[in-house]
Write an enzyme that holds these catalytic residues in place. Structure first.
Site, PDB file in Angstrom:
ATOM      1  N   SER A 112     -14.114  97.612  11.202  1.00 48.96           N
ATOM      2  CA  SER A 112     -14.414  96.695  12.152  1.00 48.96           C
ATOM      3  C   SER A 112     -13.541  97.844  12.760  1.00 48.96           C
ATOM      4  O   SER A 112     -11.798  97.067  12.023  1.00 48.96           O
ATOM      5  CB  SER A 112     -15.178  96.252  12.768  1.00 48.96           C
ATOM      6  OG  SER A 112     -15.207  96.088  13.556  1.00 48.96           O
ATOM      7  N   TYR A 120     -16.251  86.584  13.320  1.00 51.63           N
ATOM      8  CA  TYR A 120     -16.615  88.178  12.456  1.00 51.63           C
ATOM      9  C   TYR A 120     -14.864  88.975  12.538  1.00 51.63           C
ATOM     10  O   TYR A 120     -14.990  89.720  11.674  1.00 51.63           O
ATOM     11  CB  TYR A 120     -17.351  88.797  13.474  1.00 51.63           C
ATOM     12  CG  TYR A 120     -17.729  90.498  13.422  1.00 51.63           C
ATOM     13  CD1 TYR A 120     -18.332  90.880  12.503  1.00 51.63           C
ATOM     14  CD2 TYR A 120     -17.094  91.545  14.279  1.00 51.63           C
ATOM     15  CE1 TYR A 120     -18.889  92.083  12.554  1.00 51.63           C
ATOM     16  CE2 TYR A 120     -17.207  92.850  13.967  1.00 51.63           C
ATOM     17  CZ  TYR A 120     -17.807  92.739  12.713  1.00 51.63           C
ATOM     18  OH  TYR A 120     -18.004  94.519  12.340  1.00 51.63           O
TER      19      TYR A 120
END
Length: 678
Positions: free
Chosen positions: A555, A568
């Site tokens: 990501s 996350y």
């Protein structure tokens, strides 16, 4: 509108081809003769409709038929240059074609056109080939069928064989068909129904005679220690051997595998005569063109250790290659095509089963089906007589036939990922599903791995049948579950080439609201999960020795510090560094490890739909339905990122263009300056 004769032919072909007792996949051919009006002269013209080259009877459609003018086709007899030049006649068939389109005429076209019958069937039934390959096949033919079926000595398919069978029918008006030595059967009739009835009578009569008169143990007694292992044990051993065997079978070119542990195979491998019979090889041309002239048989008992089995398989593979090279050298001429590869296409492991190989899954599966046909043929021949296949010299003449080479050259160019086996986690939805879809479209075999088995199987079904994709359950946070999913991949496709660590979830919370459970859950699925998947897959990748790809869907958060996202983003940073670490460690094995950093993939995302989207929308003060556009507006390109964009990046990273790239992270974020790699 389809001509009635052609319509009857298609219906008959589909019925005959639907039952494996009648013929093998893509084996045999059928024909019909009839009349149509010539659009040029307005006069009636007699035509021959015959299944074209490479088609399958069970799925035959009108476009799979070659249509020839019968008068022109039969006139070829007047210019036939003789046996030494009979291959030239195949090109001449093109000058006999009627109309546009249709399939290319096959080598058996002459048989169908020259035999004086309205309908002709040429089939490869196990029962018929058993008689055809028996040492005393001619005597058995007379004993079983009387004068209704005539014996034809082995002759390579072609124009001369068509002349021979036509002459036999003319001399034997009472006959309904013939047994072709070493090959199969041909039957005929004045109507489509009669031809089908005659074909089935020959097949069923041969099968009944074998059943009633055959030996109780045609393959000899059971070899002690070579019996089938219990199912769970043999599947575990098959999975443990699969990567090694696929690597051996792919020495010359990459192959996809198929595993079979049917009773037919296991019983054969347990028998005392299996080694000698396997060494004799197959006989029917359709069989050995798919399976090579003979298999590679492991000569260790069923309970041999995996380590000992692997060591012996490597020795046997070296010997097999030398033997195949000797076979080629013994029979090749200056005009022969180059050797096509010396690796086995069928590998037999007593107590475990059969591994078959091909350029794609369907070809690998069908090769295994053909060897099962060969086992049935050997059983039938040995039941009544002695199995006596055609000679290696004749096998070579067909395997390296110029016409067979031409057929291979007509095959379409393979897609970029053909022959590659991909394992994609979290692939039942969103980015993972888009990746699986793209890889399958590019020719890969795909394993859709997901926590939800039902959704995984549904997603796999959308990609095609089991020859294209399967769905498996995979809790990536559980080591045993991951290994089971990798084992399922090895059993389904023979190996693994490409791993995509995509499974993920996210809980959008600031530090003080993030619980230990939140932290552990996200790290278990993404950091630990990627580690477990990469570890299990790497073992198989290394054993294969074929290189491979591991891709992490990380990501932009792995490098960009976004708000309220501690757990996350931290686990994504972990994944990002795994890419670098594994690129260094696995590079010596030819395994490339790369990462992709998407941002804001809202559309189709399971993560966003599960609450992450609502949380991020609240964090940024926008409506949830506007979140995709919000992410797009903050980028340099002002374009929303969708799952297919990430799939495109996986395709490029794992394709041939970036074969020298490893340790790279590719941003797929429409340009987020804060996430630029430094």
């Amino acid at each position: 509108m389809t001509n009635p004769a052609a319509a009857d032919l298609i219906a008959r072909s589909n019925r005959l081809g639907a039952d494996p007792k009648n013929t093998n996949y893509a084996g045999g051919n059928t024909s019909a003769k009839g009349t149509e009006t010539d659009p040029v002269t307005g006069e009636p013209v007699e035509l021959l409709w015959v299944k074209g080259s490479g088609g399958d009877l069970g799925t035959l459609q009108e476009k799979g038929l070659a249509v020839l003018r019968l008068d022109r086709m039969r006139s070829l007899v007047n210019v036939y240059p003789g046996l030494d030049r009979e291959d030239e006649m195949v090109a001449a068939f093109d000058y006999c074609l009627h109309g546009k389109g249709g399939a290319a005429p096959s080598i058996d076209t002459a048989m169908h056109g020259l035999v004086d019958a309205a309908h002709v069937d040429h089939l490869h039934p196990d029962s018929g080939i058993a008689i055809a390959t028996a040492a005393d096949g001619e005597e058995l033919t007379a004993k079983i069928f009387g004068d209704k079926v005539v014996w034809v000595p082995w002759r390579r398919p072609g124009f001369q064989l068509g002349l021979d069978i036509a002459a036999i029918k003319e001399k034997n008006p009472q006959a309904i068909g013939c047994i072709l030595g070493g090959h199969g059967i041909t039957a005929w009739g004045d109507t489509s129904e009669e031809s089908e009835r005659n074909s089935l009578w020959i097949i069923d009569t041969a099968a009944a005679y074998i059943a009633e008169n055959g030996k109780a143990e045609p393959f000899g007694a059971v070899r002690a220690g070579f019996e089938a292992l219990p199912e769970a044990e043999r599947h575990a051993k098959a999975a443990a051997l699969a990567a090694t065997i696929r690597g051996l079978a792919s020495t010359d070119k990459p192959m996809v595998g198929h595993y079979t542990d049917s009773d037919v195979v296991l019983d054969f491998l347990a028998s005392s005569n299996a080694p000698a019979l396997a060494e004799l090889g197959t006989s029917c041309p359709d069989h050995f063109l798919r399976t090579k002239v003979k298999p590679m048989l492991l000569d260790l008992p069923a309970d041999a250790s995996v380590e000992d089995s692997i060591a012996r398989l490597k020795e046997l593979h070296e010997a097999y290659r030398a033997d195949y090279q000797a076979y080629y050298d013994a029979h090749a001429t200056d005009e022969s095509p180059a050797i096509r590869g010396a690796d086995p296409l069928i590998v037999l492991v007593p107590g475990v089963g059969m591994f078959s190989y091909g350029a794609n899954k369907q070809t690998a599966r069908v090769a295994g089906e053909f060897y099962v046909n060969a086992i049935n043929v050997m059983r039938g021949a040995e039941s009544l007589s002695t199995y006596t296949p055609i000679s290696d010299a004749e096998k070579f003449r067909i395997e390296y036939w110029a016409l067979e080479e031409a057929k291979l050259q007509r095959m379409p160019k393979p897609k970029t990922h053909q022959g590659r086996i991909a394992f994609v986690t979290g692939a039942a939805s969103g980015i993972g599903k888009a990746i699986a879809t793209r890889l399958a479209a590019e020719g890969a075999c795909v394993v859709v791995a997901d926590l939800d088995l039902e959704k995984a199987q549904a997603a796999a079904a959308e990609l095609g049948g089991a020859d294209v994709a399967i769905g498996v359950a995979a809790n990536v946070a559980d080591a045993d579950g991951v290994q089971a999913a990798i084992d399922a991949t090895l059993l389904a496709f023979g190996g693994i080439d490409l791993v995509v660590n995509n499974a993920g979830l996210s809980l959008s919370k600031p530090l003080l609201e993030t619980t230990e459970k939140d932290w552990d859950l996200q790290h278990d699925v993404m950091a630990k999960g990627s580690f477990l998947v990469s570890k299990a897959a790497a073992k198989a990748l290394i054993e294969q020795g074929l290189g491979g790809d591991v891709v992490y869907i990380s990501s932009k958060n792995s490098v960009f510090a976004g708000p309220n996202n501690i757990a996350y983003s931290a686990t994504k940073a972990d994944q990002a560094h795994q890419v670098r670490l594994l690129a260094v460690e696995l590079g010596e094995h030819g395994v490339r490890v790369n990462g992709i950093n998407p941002d804001g993939v809202v559309r189709g995302s399971g993560i966003f739909a599960a609450g992450w989207g609502a949380n991020r929308a609240a964090t940024y003060g926008v409506k949830e339905e506007d979140l995709g556009q919000f992410y797009a507006n903050r980028t340099i390109l002002k374009r929303e990122v969708v799952p297919e964009n990430v799939a495109d990046a996986v395709y490029v990273l794992t394709g041939p263009e970036l074969s020298r790239t490893t340790g790279l992270h590719i941003p797929v974020d429409s340009g987020v300056a804060q996430a630029f790699l430094r």
